[in-house]
Design an enzyme around this catalytic site. Structure first.
Site, PDB file in Angstrom:
ATOM      1  N   TYR A 144       0.858  -1.193   0.000  1.00  0.00           N
ATOM      2  CA  TYR A 144       0.000   0.000   0.000  1.00  0.00           C
ATOM      3  C   TYR A 144       0.887   1.232   0.000  1.00  0.00           C
ATOM      4  O   TYR A 144       1.875   1.286   0.763  1.00  0.00           O
ATOM      5  CB  TYR A 144      -0.893  -0.002   1.244  1.00  0.00           C
ATOM      6  CG  TYR A 144      -1.707   1.260   1.452  1.00  0.00           C
ATOM      7  CD1 TYR A 144      -1.447   2.112   2.525  1.00  0.00           C
ATOM      8  CD2 TYR A 144      -2.746   1.607   0.587  1.00  0.00           C
ATOM      9  CE1 TYR A 144      -2.193   3.263   2.719  1.00  0.00           C
ATOM     10  CE2 TYR A 144      -3.501   2.762   0.784  1.00  0.00           C
ATOM     11  CZ  TYR A 144      -3.221   3.588   1.849  1.00  0.00           C
ATOM     12  OH  TYR A 144      -3.952   4.731   2.039  1.00  0.00           O
ATOM     13  N   ASP A 239       9.444   2.727  -1.061  1.00  0.00           N
ATOM     14  CA  ASP A 239       8.453   3.381  -0.207  1.00  0.00           C
ATOM     15  C   ASP A 239       8.755   3.054   1.256  1.00  0.00           C
ATOM     16  O   ASP A 239       8.362   2.008   1.762  1.00  0.00           O
ATOM     17  CB  ASP A 239       7.043   2.926  -0.588  1.00  0.00           C
ATOM     18  CG  ASP A 239       5.988   3.629   0.263  1.00  0.00           C
ATOM     19  OD1 ASP A 239       4.788   3.416   0.012  1.00  0.00           O
ATOM     20  OD2 ASP A 239       6.377   4.381   1.183  1.00  0.00           O
ATOM     21  N   LYS A 267       5.179   9.340   8.334  1.00  0.00           N
ATOM     22  CA  LYS A 267       5.068   8.784   9.687  1.00  0.00           C
ATOM     23  C   LYS A 267       6.152   9.326  10.630  1.00  0.00           C
ATOM     24  O   LYS A 267       6.077  10.475  11.080  1.00  0.00           O
ATOM     25  CB  LYS A 267       5.044   7.262   9.621  1.00  0.00           C
ATOM     26  CG  LYS A 267       3.797   6.712   8.866  1.00  0.00           C
ATOM     27  CD  LYS A 267       3.767   5.207   8.839  1.00  0.00           C
ATOM     28  CE  LYS A 267       2.740   4.685   7.874  1.00  0.00           C
ATOM     29  NZ  LYS A 267       1.366   4.691   8.402  1.00  0.00           N
TER      30      LYS A 267
HETATM   31  P1  KE4 Z   1      -0.314   8.415   4.557  1.00  0.00           P
HETATM   32  O1  KE4 Z   1      -0.894   9.146   3.353  1.00  0.00           O
HETATM   33  O2  KE4 Z   1      -1.370   7.621   5.295  1.00  0.00           O
HETATM   34  O3  KE4 Z   1       0.497   9.329   5.457  1.00  0.00           O
HETATM   35  O4  KE4 Z   1       0.771   7.352   4.004  1.00  0.00           O
HETATM   36  C1  KE4 Z   1       0.376   6.413   3.028  1.00  0.00           C
HETATM   37  C2  KE4 Z   1       1.320   5.230   3.099  1.00  0.00           C
HETATM   38  C3  KE4 Z   1       2.292   5.103   2.113  1.00  0.00           C
HETATM   39  N1  KE4 Z   1       3.170   4.072   2.126  1.00  0.00           N
HETATM   40  C4  KE4 Z   1       3.139   3.138   3.117  1.00  0.00           C
HETATM   41  C5  KE4 Z   1       4.134   2.022   3.086  1.00  0.00           C
HETATM   42  C6  KE4 Z   1       2.172   3.222   4.153  1.00  0.00           C
HETATM   43  O5  KE4 Z   1       2.144   2.282   5.126  1.00  0.00           O
HETATM   44  C7  KE4 Z   1       1.233   4.280   4.147  1.00  0.00           C
HETATM   45  C8  KE4 Z   1       0.155   4.418   5.196  1.00  0.00           C
HETATM   46  N2  KE4 Z   1       0.008   3.305   6.084  1.00  0.00           N
HETATM   47  C9  KE4 Z   1      -1.324   3.104   6.646  1.00  0.00           C
HETATM   48  C10 KE4 Z   1      -1.277   1.933   7.645  1.00  0.00           C
HETATM   49  N3  KE4 Z   1      -0.784   0.747   7.099  1.00  0.00           N
HETATM   50  C11 KE4 Z   1      -1.847   4.339   7.293  1.00  0.00           C
HETATM   51  C12 KE4 Z   1      -3.078   4.116   8.137  1.00  0.00           C
HETATM   52  C13 KE4 Z   1      -4.254   4.836   7.586  1.00  0.00           C
HETATM   53  O6  KE4 Z   1      -4.402   4.874   6.345  1.00  0.00           O
HETATM   54  O7  KE4 Z   1      -5.025   5.376   8.406  1.00  0.00           O
END
Ligand code: KE4
Length: 429
Positions: A144, A239, A267
């Site tokens: 993701y 990523d 994060k």
């Molecule tokens: P954000 O747009 O949520 O800051 O980041 C997206 C993203 C991109 N790449 C990786 C590897 C990620 O894990 C994420 C976001 N992770 C999720 C949880 N697995 C965020 C939780 C949520 O969407 O509320």
């Protein structure tokens, strides 16, 4: 454990926001039931609006490697706030955060700050397409990268791995430029590039997967990721939104010894405030407006509060690295989880890199989405609720990694292991 006030809050929230949440990951959809509403965080603990305390292994889905409300971060943000919250003009704090990232992450020579991991991956994909003059993007099932249209795609039915949208609103045209492969399948990567290599701009991947649960790359897969795209003039986007500053101060690329062309972060680099970042080879980053012509912008990118939290967090990780202690606590926790699952007679495998890990309700080692999708998610749901009722806050999905923070101590780990032994014995009945 009463959760009356959470229930009332959830009913109110559902009238105001879709599903009562601002991100579906929080809605407990995958485990059933209703989410708890949080009043505050203290170190390794969350306290909900009914006053229940939980040992927190989510840490806001990764950012809180220092735990909740660490004084170094709170003081830095409070101090910055007295000087104003945003100027829409450059500040020296942005250069401080950029320099910390560049000094830490081996392949990053220049960086651009944005507001989320999604913005980081969206911008890195746009830059890769501009730099190569190609449209094709390769991603992997179970990885993701945020809610970017071109990456919200699933493996298509066709053998050519053409993808299909996996959300309404993502157009077929958008999905047409994205290919989806199985993670840890070097042959599949080679075959795709043999057929479509000349139209592919980049491959984007999680260097340690967190988003199908924790899945570790094989050495062969990493070798293929470093060689195959480049042999066809494509770029490699790593990523590290989840792994950056998590599995090592220099991220998974430092721990695994890989050198991508572009890296995305999020994060931890914001310390719990909204910061994303993308960076890498200077010759690529110099193509971003206004140095170059690739458009990317943002009102609050690099804003003073978020950069204050990010700088305080990275300085703390640099000057007093918690990684050895996180490793010792995580080893102890993983051993306890495996022992409890084995004693309960539950088919399971556990995957861990540093302080991120997943207990899979699956007898096979999980190396790709094909295996991950065969987990017993009903057992996971019972495990989740049993642990929550025991005061331990785990991810509300089998397909999420969980995290140990620097605020956890050995007592917390041992209490968790005691609870999981009782809970898994119940799950097994
Ligand atoms: P954000 O747009 O949520 O800051 O980041 C997206 C993203 C991109 N790449 C990786 C590897 C990620 O894990 C994420 C976001 N992770 C999720 C949880 N697995 C965020 C939780 C949520 O969407 O509320």
């Amino acid at each position: 454990m009463s959760r009356d006030r959470s229930q009332t809050a959830f009913q109110q929230a559902r009238r105001l926001m879709p599903g009562g949440v601002n991100s579906p990951a929080r809605a407990f959809g995958a485990v059933g039931g209703e989410p708890v509403f949080i009043d505050r965080g203290e170190g390794a603990y969350l306290i909900d609006v009914d006053g229940n305390r939980y040992l927190d292994y989510i840490g806001s889905w990764g950012p809180l490697i220092l735990g909740h409300a660490p004084s170094v971060v709170i003081d830095a943000v409070a101090q910055a706030a007295t000087r104003g919250t945003s100027f829409g003009a450059p500040t020296e704090a942005e250069s401080e955060l950029a320099e910390l990232i560049i000094d830490a992450v081996p392949s990053v020579e220049m960086v651009r700050l944005v507001n989320s991991g999604t913005e980081a991956t969206m911008s890195a994909v746009r830059l890769a397409r501009a730099a190569t003059g190609r449209a094709g993007i390769v991603k992997f099932a179970g990885n993701y990268h945020g809610h970017v249209d071109s990456l919200l795609v699933a493996a298509g039915s066709s053998a050519a791995t053409l993808s299909v949208p996996n959300s309404p609103g993502v157009t077929g045209g958008t999905a047409a430029d994205t290919f989806v492969l199985e993670y840890n399948d070097p042959a599949g990567l080679e075959a795709l590039f043999a057929e479509h290599g000349e139209r592919i701009a980049a491959v984007i991947f999680e260097p340690v997967v967190g988003n199908m649960g924790c899945v570790v790359p094989t050495a062969e897969f990493l070798a293929a990721l470093e060689s195959v795209p480049r042999a066809h003039g494509a770029l490699l986007i790593c990523d590290e939104v989840m792994t950056g500053f998590r599995v090592a101060y220099g991220g998974a690329q430092q721990r695994l010894g890989i050198r991508p062309d572009l890296t995305t972060l999020g994060k931890i680099v914001g310390g719990g405030l909204p910061v994303g970042a993308y960076g890498g080879r200077a010759d690529l980053m110099q193509q971003v407006l206004p140095a170059g012509e690739v458009f990317q912008a943002g009102t609050l990118s690099g804003n003073p509060l978020a950069t204050a939290a990010g700088v305080a967090t990275l300085r703390a990780l640099r000057d007093d690295p918690p990684y050895d202690r996180l490793e010792a606590l995580s080893v102890r926790l993983a051993a306890g989880l495996e022992q409890a699952a084995t004693t309960a007679g539950l088919p399971h495998t556990l995957a861990r890199v540093g302080s991120m890990m997943t207990l899979f309700f699956n007898p096979e080692p999980v190396t790709s989405w094909a295996q991950a999708s065969r987990c017993d998610t009903d057992q996971y749901g019972r495990y989740f609720w049993g642990m929550l009722d025991s005061g331990v806050y785990l991810p509300c999905s089998q397909y999420e990694a969980f995290f140990v923070s620097a605020a956890h101590d050995q007592g917390d780990i041992d209490r968790t292991v005691e609870a999981v032994s009782v809970v898994l014995a119940e799950v097994a009945k």
